[in-house]
Design an enzyme around this catalytic site. Structure first.
Site, PDB file in Angstrom:
ATOM      1  N   HIS A 173       0.817  -1.211   0.000  1.00 19.66           N
ATOM      2  CA  HIS A 173       0.000   0.000   0.000  1.00 19.66           C
ATOM      3  C   HIS A 173       0.861   1.276   0.000  1.00 19.66           C
ATOM      4  CE1 HIS A 173      -3.505  -2.455   1.039  1.00 19.66           C
ATOM      5  NE2 HIS A 173      -2.950  -2.838   2.146  1.00 19.66           N
TER       6      HIS A 173
HETATM    7  O1  RIB Z   1      -5.503   0.409   4.188  1.00 21.31           O
HETATM    8  C1  RIB Z   1      -4.109   0.322   4.108  1.00 21.31           C
HETATM    9  C2  RIB Z   1      -3.471   1.406   4.902  1.00 21.31           C
HETATM   10  O2  RIB Z   1      -3.837   1.266   6.270  1.00 21.31           O
HETATM   11  C3  RIB Z   1      -1.926   1.335   4.892  1.00 21.31           C
HETATM   12  O3  RIB Z   1      -1.400   2.623   5.022  1.00 21.31           O
HETATM   13  C4  RIB Z   1      -1.614   0.521   6.104  1.00 21.31           C
HETATM   14  O4  RIB Z   1      -0.320   0.828   6.657  1.00 21.31           O
HETATM   15  C5  RIB Z   1      -2.683   0.997   7.046  1.00 21.31           C
HETATM   16  O5  RIB Z   1      -2.224   2.200   7.629  1.00 21.31           O
END
Ligand code: RIB
Ligand code: CA
Length: 323
Positions: A240
């Site tokens: 992500h």
């Molecule tokens: O949904 C994914 C996000 O939420 C990423 O940034 C992960 O680290 C959590 O913070």
């Protein structure tokens, strides 16, 4: 080549830690500071994890500050089912020895932006709480924010709820402040971050190398990939947060759509949902605009992460650290 100065606001968080490695390794970025947000875990834990990552990357010269303890309006709801009780379970690391800044996240961001000779890009890989506090408290500095590159939301996907992604869901009010700031916005939502996945069979690309940072990243993948398999039935670890970094260093790897983006803050059922118009030919409205990434060259993305580990390994060696 002139480097882009960046400040990274994050909630490490396994994928935040990998994003920090990608940023610290890039010859295109100058990381001015790292600020910790409450999100995946409490800010006390995410801040400590951020310093651990800076230390393992031999970058204790970079200031690290602690942000707000909770979102602007809602109570904090952490994610131990994904990141564990420490926020970065898996790797066995010593307690950080570098100090944490006495300034809060928003104050450190303002100080670094004011001191920077050129506009700074803000990379946000956790809830937008600290970014929003900075924007509200320092309106005169908006003109020195080149852009905001944000991991959050999704055009067609949610993970905290069917409609909302965790970062935006945690603090939708803060996300709205960021998105309505008028500062150029790049959004890396679940639509693309689930494509930026390191598959389980590829974890060995990191595990097979014995150097510290490769082993660290492999430990992160083993834990994070394991919880994602159990909790979300995914075949690997979605990178992500690295999308919000690699989108700045290697934009050619991504496919973007310009659009209007707004955040739902009032409805309990759809809190944190992003709405955007992606119909063919949809015009950008003037009120809120940015670009959202919808696709990525996954192979190229993986190569950037592998090269980042090579670079950090070299930097550690040059500073006399054990490889
Ligand atoms: O949904 C994914 C996000 O939420 C990423 O940034 C992960 O680290 C959590 O913070
Ligand atoms: Ca994060």
């Amino acid at each position: 080549m002139k480097k882009l100065p960046v400040i990274i606001d994050c909630d490490p968080g396994h994928d935040d830690a990998i994003a920090l490695i990608a940023a610290l390794a890039s010859e295109k970025l100058e990381v001015l500071g790292v600020t910790a947000a409450a999100g995946n875990q409490t800010v006390e834990k995410t801040e400590k994890n951020a310093r651990k990552v800076l230390e393992i990357c031999a970058r204790t010269d970079i200031p690290a500050a602690r942000g707000r303890t909770k979102p602007l309006r809602n109570p904090l709801s952490v994610a131990p089912e994904i990141h564990g009780d420490s926020g970065m379970d898996g790797p066995l690391l010593p307690e950080p020895s570098m100090p944490v800044c006495k300034e809060s996240a928003a104050v450190l961001i303002a100080k670094l932006v004011e001191e920077s000779p050129q506009p700074v890009a803000l990379i946000v890989t956790g809830p937008c709480t600290n970014a929003a506090v900075f924007l509200l408290a320092y309106p005169h500095l908006h003109k020195k924010i080149a852009k905001i590159s944000l991991m959050g939301g999704g055009a067609y996907l949610g993970n905290r709820t069917a409609l909302a992604e965790f970062n935006i869901w945690t603090d939708p009010e803060a996300a709205r402040i960021v998105m309505e700031s008028g500062i150029p916005l790049e959004v890396y939502g679940l639509d693309v971050t689930h494509k930026a996945m390191i598959y389980r069979q590829e974890f060995s690309l990191f595990r097979q190398r014995k150097e510290t940072v490769f082993q660290f990243l492999a430990d992160l993948l083993d834990f994070f990939g394991g919880t994602y398999l159990e909790a979300r039935h995914l075949p690997g670890a979605p990178m992500h947060d690295s999308c919000a970094v690699i989108g700045l260093t290697n934009p050619e790897l991504f496919t973007y759509r310009e659009t209007t983006i707004s955040v739902e803050t009032e409805s309990a059922r759809s809190r944190g949902a992003l709405t955007m118009d992606l119909r063919p030919g949809a015009e950008r409205q003037d009120s809120v605009c940015g670009k959202i990434a919808l696709d990525v060259d996954r192979e190229g993305f993986l190569k950037v992460l592998l090269r980042a580990c090579e670079t950090i390994t070299r930097q550690r060696r040059e500073k006399g650290y054990a490889s």
